[in-house]
Design an enzyme around this catalytic site. Structure first.
Site, PDB file in Angstrom:
ATOM      1  N   CYS A 132       0.842  -1.188   0.000  1.00  0.00           N
ATOM      2  CA  CYS A 132       0.000   0.000   0.000  1.00  0.00           C
ATOM      3  C   CYS A 132       0.881   1.244   0.000  1.00  0.00           C
ATOM      4  O   CYS A 132       1.730   1.396   0.873  1.00  0.00           O
ATOM      5  CB  CYS A 132      -0.920   0.033   1.222  1.00  0.00           C
ATOM      6  SG  CYS A 132      -1.904   1.545   1.259  1.00  0.00           S
ATOM      7  N   LYS A 167       0.372  -9.455  -1.705  1.00  0.00           N
ATOM      8  CA  LYS A 167      -0.013  -8.565  -2.817  1.00  0.00           C
ATOM      9  C   LYS A 167       1.183  -7.688  -3.143  1.00  0.00           C
ATOM     10  O   LYS A 167       1.622  -6.884  -2.323  1.00  0.00           O
ATOM     11  CB  LYS A 167      -1.204  -7.708  -2.401  1.00  0.00           C
ATOM     12  CG  LYS A 167      -1.748  -6.823  -3.521  1.00  0.00           C
ATOM     13  CD  LYS A 167      -3.084  -6.212  -3.118  1.00  0.00           C
ATOM     14  CE  LYS A 167      -3.699  -5.401  -4.250  1.00  0.00           C
ATOM     15  NZ  LYS A 167      -5.052  -4.918  -3.879  1.00  0.00           N
ATOM     16  N   ASN A 194      -0.902  -3.862  -6.882  1.00  0.00           N
ATOM     17  CA  ASN A 194      -1.482  -2.804  -6.077  1.00  0.00           C
ATOM     18  C   ASN A 194      -1.497  -1.530  -6.927  1.00  0.00           C
ATOM     19  O   ASN A 194      -1.034  -1.521  -8.067  1.00  0.00           O
ATOM     20  CB  ASN A 194      -0.666  -2.605  -4.788  1.00  0.00           C
ATOM     21  CG  ASN A 194      -1.547  -2.116  -3.639  1.00  0.00           C
ATOM     22  OD1 ASN A 194      -2.400  -1.255  -3.836  1.00  0.00           O
ATOM     23  ND2 ASN A 194      -1.331  -2.655  -2.458  1.00  0.00           N
TER      24      ASN A 194
END
Lengths: 307, 259
Positions: A132, A167, A194
């Site tokens: 993220c 991820k 992402n």
């Protein structure tokens, strides 16, 4: 009745069809349940959860750009207990497989979140958010060095038997070492991509539009970038791939599967047309029938390079 | 909540700047309550453009109306929609104004913030006063419609081109004081720019009245999933939480909001 078999096995996550939703774009399933029959999805992937509730970033948290949007929500969420008590009962009642996206600011926190979710009925897999771009600690800090990825995956692996799926971040010079690091440390699947780190500046005020200054780009604009990364990841992967990035219709999902993905996730398109994921499922089925394929798995990695 | 394909019935200009779009919205219109909003996919924008939220101006016999001004790319494109064209509408969304309160209702509008307050006036079980402010007379909309419903209307404009000159909070204070002098309870309902909402909220807290404020934030999903349009709020126990304007609001009581 169609004879096409849409079911897939995403590293131990059994899905009736290859389509899920991308974490952060579908809340906890309940928010969209009036508009989408979520039981038709291969799985519901919920928004990122850490140990304790987390407030996220200040506003503005998003800005629209051509072909998509840039967001810096900052992983606001209810924490493990909040998620399990407030949101999980609804998903369990629906009977849809649930993939929980998890994050933390330390290896220990990731492992503890994984351990605490391990015995929760209805959860069928964990997506490790190591990419993220919108939190200062955690997230991307763990995802840009293969050695750190290996350490993180190994420590979460030791804490849970649930299928694990890191991820991966798109902003690396070569994706393959990350894929290898993850699978050699016990990952059951790989998820990518992402959002792509991005920035928008208001030229009148000369200030960044997002309060976080930078955010992550998603939407149609990133789709070809994601296809290339999925294709490259597939060359190193011995585990299945969940692909996402700019799916707005079945065509992009099929492209990902041809590039090597077992499953796909619809993200930003949910905001624009909540029925996109269902249309993608139907579109994949139509494509398989038209091409006389018997199962979705036949499509995975079926790219033809030397014609 | 529905995702409904609506056909445009009529789409007239109400002034040079403002337009009224009327949509055949069936059950979506039937279920709509004052203060709720709809999330529109504007045809003609590129396919990957986000939806745009609009408050509901009226809902009658399956026809949902939206009063709006072109302020950006979405509304500029929307202006050109012709009768019989179709658009995808999600709604009704949000919590809406409470209709079961008591006291003299004072509606406080800034510019096109008057839109949801008109829908409220049509459904409230009592009549009161609309106080509406704007930069110029051009921004004062729909006041005749309130008068037709039997509401008293007080106008304030920044340039004095209609009603009294200055902010709408000046006549609001006067109304509050005269209600207080008459021993009347008041309940405020407000929609407009943040600065106005904040001032209305402060006046409500000071006068021990309730004020229901309709917040306007840029939204993405409109259904509470993406967490783009959040607002910090007080809990009754004094702690705070982060609510979603789209699904926990857009209407919040003044005392709840942490400005």
């Amino acid at each position: 009745m169609s004879e096409v078999d849409l079911s897939v096995n995403l590293g131990g996550i059994k899905m009736n069809n290859p389509v899920t939703v991308a974490s952060g774009t579908f809340g906890y399933g309940r928010e969209y349940a009036d508009l989408v029959d979520i039981t038709q999805l291969g799985a519901v992937t919920v928004k990122g959860i850490r140990l304790e509730p987390w407030g996220g970033n200040d506003l503005p948290r998003h800005v629209e750009v051509p072909g998509g949007m840039v967001n810096a929500i900052g992983l606001q969420g209810p924490g493990v207990d909040g998620f399990v008590n407030e949101y999980m009962p609804f998903l369990l009642e629906k009977g849809v497989p649930v993939i929980v996206n998890i994050w933390g600011t330390s290896l220990e926190e990731y492992a503890e979140v994984a351990a605490r979710l391990s015995d929760v009925e209805g959860i069928c897999g964990l997506e490790l958010n190591i990419s993220c771009p919108n939190v200062k600690e955690g997230g991307n800090a763990f995802g840009t060095d293969p050695k750190t990825v290996a350490k993180l995956v190994a420590s979460v692996r030791a804490a849970t038997k649930l299928p694990l799926m890191p991820k991966l971040a798109p902003n690396v010079s070569d994706i393959k070492p990350f894929v290898r690091a993850a699978q050699e440390s016990g990952a059951d699947a790989i998820s990518l991509i992402n959002t792509i780190p991005a920035m928008v500046i208001d030229i009148e005020s000369r200030t960044p539009v997002l309060s976080n200054k930078v955010g992550g780009l998603s939407g149609s604009a990133i789709h070809p970038v994601a296809v290339k990364l999925v294709w490259e990841a597939a060359q190193a992967a011995t585990v299945p791939i969940l692909a996402m990035g700019g799916i707005v219709a079945a065509e992009q999902a099929i492209e990902f599967m041809i590039a090597g993905a077992t499953s796909v996730a619809v993200g930003t398109a949910n905001f624009i047309d909540p029925s996109t994921s269902i249309a993608v499922i139907n579109g994949i089925q139509d494509y398989l029938e038209r091409h006389e394929m018997k199962s979705a798995t036949e499509l995975t990695g079926s790219i033809i390079l030397n014609k | 909540m529905f995702d409904f394909l609506c056909k445009v019935k009529e789409h007239p200009h109400v002034t040079d700047d403002y337009m009224l779009i009327q949509l055949h919205a069936g059950k979506l219109a039937e279920q709509a309550r004052p203060g709720q909003f709809v999330h529109i996919r504007i045809p003609g924008l590129e396919k990957t453009s986000l939806r745009r939220p609009f408050s509901i101006y009226n809902s009658e016999d399956g026809i949902l109306s939206i009063l709006y001004k072109a302020v950006g790319r979405g509304t500029e494109v929307m202006q050109s929609l012709q009768p019989d064209s179709e658009l995808q509408v999600i709604g009704p969304l949000g919590n809406g104004f409470p209709l079961d309160g008591s006291g003299e209702p004072l509606l406080v509008a800034g510019g096109y913030g008057v839109a949801p307050l008109y829908f409220l006036a049509t459904r409230l079980n009592r009549k009161g006063v609309l106080l509406v402010g704007g930069r110029t007379a051009e921004d004062i909309l729909a006041i005749d419609k309130f008068k037709e419903l039997g509401w008293r209307v007080v106008v304030a404009t920044n340039d004095g081109s209609m009603g009294e000159k200055g902010f709408v909070t000046v006549p609001l204070l006067r109304e509050l004081e005269s209600c207080k002098a008459a021993g009347k309870e008041v309940e405020m309902f407000s929609c407009g720019p943040d600065a106005m909402l904040k001032a209305v909220g402060e006046m409500a807290i000071k006068s021990n009245s309730k004020a229901w404020l309709s917040l306007d934030k840029h939204m993405v999903c409109g259904v509470g999933a993406c967490l783009a349009c959040v607002q910090k709020l007080h809990k009754p126990d004094g702690s705070t939480w982060i609510g979603r304007v789209c699904s926990d609001g857009p209407i919040f009581e003044a005392g709840e909001i942490v400005w």
